[in-house]
Design an enzyme around this catalytic site. Structure first.
Site, mmCIF file in Angstrom:
data_model
loop_
_atom_site.group_PDB
_atom_site.id
_atom_site.type_symbol
_atom_site.label_atom_id
_atom_site.label_comp_id
_atom_site.label_asym_id
_atom_site.label_seq_id
_atom_site.Cartn_x
_atom_site.Cartn_y
_atom_site.Cartn_z
ATOM 1 N N HIS A 182 0.872 -1.185 0.000
ATOM 2 C CA HIS A 182 0.000 0.000 0.000
ATOM 3 C C HIS A 182 0.906 1.232 0.000
ATOM 4 O O HIS A 182 2.022 1.193 0.534
ATOM 5 C CB HIS A 182 -0.837 -0.051 1.280
ATOM 6 C CG HIS A 182 -1.905 0.978 1.392
ATOM 7 N ND1 HIS A 182 -1.652 2.273 1.770
ATOM 8 C CD2 HIS A 182 -3.243 0.898 1.197
ATOM 9 C CE1 HIS A 182 -2.787 2.944 1.816
ATOM 10 N NE2 HIS A 182 -3.776 2.144 1.455
ATOM 11 N N ASP B 4 3.049 -4.763 8.053
ATOM 12 C CA ASP B 4 1.819 -3.978 7.940
ATOM 13 C C ASP B 4 0.643 -4.946 8.090
ATOM 14 O O ASP B 4 0.342 -5.717 7.174
ATOM 15 C CB ASP B 4 1.813 -3.281 6.570
ATOM 16 C CG ASP B 4 0.500 -2.541 6.293
ATOM 17 O OD1 ASP B 4 -0.442 -2.674 7.096
ATOM 18 O OD2 ASP B 4 0.436 -1.849 5.261
ATOM 19 N N GLN C 289 -4.553 -5.272 6.945
ATOM 20 C CA GLN C 289 -5.572 -6.165 6.351
ATOM 21 C C GLN C 289 -5.554 -7.553 6.965
ATOM 22 O O GLN C 289 -6.269 -8.441 6.498
ATOM 23 C CB GLN C 289 -5.344 -6.283 4.840
ATOM 24 C CG GLN C 289 -5.495 -4.987 4.086
ATOM 25 C CD GLN C 289 -6.930 -4.480 4.029
ATOM 26 O OE1 GLN C 289 -7.888 -5.237 4.250
ATOM 27 N NE2 GLN C 289 -7.092 -3.202 3.744
ATOM 28 N N LYS D 145 -10.303 -0.688 10.439
ATOM 29 C CA LYS D 145 -10.458 -1.915 9.639
ATOM 30 C C LYS D 145 -10.697 -3.109 10.551
ATOM 31 O O LYS D 145 -10.758 -4.243 10.103
ATOM 32 C CB LYS D 145 -9.212 -2.144 8.789
ATOM 33 C CG LYS D 145 -8.994 -1.060 7.730
ATOM 34 C CD LYS D 145 -7.754 -1.346 6.920
ATOM 35 C CE LYS D 145 -7.251 -0.163 6.156
ATOM 36 N NZ LYS D 145 -8.002 0.161 4.951
ATOM 37 N N CYS E 150 -4.831 2.428 -3.696
ATOM 38 C CA CYS E 150 -3.568 2.911 -3.093
ATOM 39 C C CYS E 150 -2.431 1.918 -3.310
ATOM 40 O O CYS E 150 -1.541 1.772 -2.450
ATOM 41 C CB CYS E 150 -3.725 3.226 -1.602
ATOM 42 S SG CYS E 150 -4.855 4.583 -1.279
HETATM 43 N N1 PMP Z 1 -1.744 -0.739 4.561
HETATM 44 C C1 PMP Z 1 -2.709 -1.485 4.013
HETATM 45 C C2 PMP Z 1 -2.393 -2.874 3.547
HETATM 46 C C3 PMP Z 1 -3.990 -0.956 3.878
HETATM 47 O O1 PMP Z 1 -4.953 -1.688 3.322
HETATM 48 C C4 PMP Z 1 -4.254 0.355 4.329
HETATM 49 C C5 PMP Z 1 -5.635 0.975 4.187
HETATM 50 N N2 PMP Z 1 -6.234 0.777 2.961
HETATM 51 C C6 PMP Z 1 -3.214 1.088 4.894
HETATM 52 C C7 PMP Z 1 -1.984 0.499 5.007
HETATM 53 C C8 PMP Z 1 -3.427 2.470 5.399
HETATM 54 O O2 PMP Z 1 -4.288 2.458 6.498
HETATM 55 P P1 PMP Z 1 -4.864 3.811 7.102
HETATM 56 O O3 PMP Z 1 -5.415 4.593 5.950
HETATM 57 O O4 PMP Z 1 -5.924 3.344 8.051
HETATM 58 O O5 PMP Z 1 -3.735 4.502 7.779
#
Ligand code: PMP
Length: 415
Positions: free
Chosen positions: A132, A209, A212, A235, A374
């Site tokens: 991401h 990270d 997910q 999430k 993203c």
């Molecule tokens: N890493 C991953 C794998 C994600 O899916 C996301 C959110 N789509 C993020 C980081 C960023 O998370 P946040 O916007 O809640 O900071």
């Protein structure tokens, strides 16, 4: 075990769980909402909504500073959530749990505090093509500031990490490995335990990270031996604006604070300089998102009350149903078919742009996400502008999968 028999299982009833989510009980475009955008954000159970409302109705005050009843109650609830998170991650120490705004801020904290002090010219940061943007851009910024170099491990056609290539890129120059445990776009589950072992063997520090991952299966950061593990509350059935950085105590101890202000100091003086307080507050400058943290604690306690293994089996049964249907459609190209993936179905429908498909599903009361999610480098790798992504959670039902598949038929009729 058939998909239907999983749904009927006495140990986990998605309809009973679903009933705890008031938002799901509504009409969109005159039809019952089908919410399949769970990878972007999950919905909130009554227990979380109530914990936040209760806090504001009865206990609100600033934390850590007041010598009065409300301040004590707010502080106790806030710090209880820290203990809940520590236990949720497999028995981490409370001092190792830093509250942040979310995954993005957690990674930025590590990049700025650890990265800027530990990385130098030629040091290597090993990422993957499926990260991401939150796990790419902070490292690009720190690389620019320090002269460190970013290496990127490729993804195979089916959406799996090319582990052979990743291993070949890992070397004695690698100082940091950052990897998503689960891809938000592909659903791929990466072999993070193996990654940590191999990275440690060359002396690299590892950030996982977990944005997910945490909502799909239990995570044990101690067994994983991760150096840093990050996730977001929103999430995980909790509120937005709150997240977690887990860091190994010795690493966090050695890292400088990245933001200065109240709460993170021991003593402030113009003449004698400022000294900082210890973990975890050293990294929590300013008034935190108290209600958010309390809501996250409530989300974790709610999740702990479920049979998580049964919930995971239900999600897998949903995935099998949707994947079987999509695989049988000649005009659908699935993006991300790695074995063992979580319940995320990314795909392209021939002759249509993902955003048109999303709009036509929305008109039928169905929420999916479309676009690059993203993960632009991943889109470049597949040579596509984006995908349609249906992402499932434990409160989704087989009927919703069927409605989604019927919805796609209707989309075709409009194209
Ligand atoms: N890493 C991953 C794998 C994600 O899916 C996301 C959110 N789509 C993020 C980081 C960023 O998370 P946040 O916007 O809640 O900071």
């Amino acid at each position: 075990m058939s998909a239907r028999s999983v749904a009927a299982s006495p140990e986990f009833d998605p309809r009973a769980v679903r009933a705890e989510f008031p938002i799901l009980d509504q009409l969109v475009e005159g039809k019952p909402l089908v919410y399949l955008d769970n990878a972007a954000s999950t919905q909130k159970p009554e227990a979380v909504i109530e914990a936040i409302a209760h806090y504001y109705r009865h206990d609100h005050s600033n934390v850590h500073r007041g010598a009065h009843a409300l301040a004590d109650r707010a502080t106790a609830a806030f710090e209880q959530a820290r203990s809940d998170v520590a236990a949720f991650l497999g028995g981490a120490k409370r001092e190792e749990i830093i509250f942040t705004r979310g995954t993005t801020e957690s990674i930025n904290l590590v990049a700025n505090s650890w990265g800027r002090t530990q990385l130098g010219p030629g040091d290597e940061i090993l990422l993957t093509e499926m990260e991401h943007h939150a796990n790419i851009v902070p490292w690009q910024m720190v690389a620019e500031a320090t002269g460190a170099v970013i290496r990127v491990a490729p993804v195979l056609d089916n959406g799996e990490l090319d582990f052979v290539a990743w291993t070949a890129l890992l070397g004695e120059r690698t100082r940091l490995v950052a990897m998503t445990e689960v891809s938000n776009t592909l659903g791929t589950v990466n072999p993070v335990a193996e990654v940590v072992q191999r990275a440690h063997a060359v002396g690299a520090v590892v950030l996982i990270d977990g944005a997910q991952a945490v909502n799909h299966f239990p995570v044990d950061v101690l067994a994983l031996e991760a150096d840093f593990y990050v996730f977001s509350g929103h999430k995980l059935f909790g509120p937005t604006g709150v997240g977690v950085l887990y860091g190994r105590e010795a690493l966090l101890e050695a890292m400088p604070p990245w933001q200065g202000g109240g709460e993170m100091i021991e003593r402030v003086s113009f003449s004698a300089g400022t000294t900082y307080t210890g973990l975890p507050w050293k990294f929590e400058a300013g008034t935190p998102h108290i209600a958010g943290v309390i809501g996250l604690g409530a989300a974790i306690r709610w999740l702990d009350g479920l049979d998580r293994a049964a919930a995971a089996r239900h999600e897998q049964a949903l995935l099998e149903r949707v994947d079987t249907a999509l695989a049988g459609m000649s005009d659908v190209t699935r993006v991300g078919v790695a074995p063992g993936k979580v319940a995320v179905a990314s795909f392209l429908l021939a002759g249509s742009h993902p955003s048109d498909v999303g709009m036509l599903l929305d008109q039928q009361g169905m929420a999916v996400r479309t676009g690059h999610h993203c993960t632009m480098p991943l889109m470049d790798r597949y040579g596509i502008p984006g995908t349609v992504r249906a992402s499932f959670s434990l409160y989704n039902t087989f009927d919703e999968v069927d409605r989604f598949i019927e919805g796609l038929d209707k989309v075709r009729s409009f194209l």
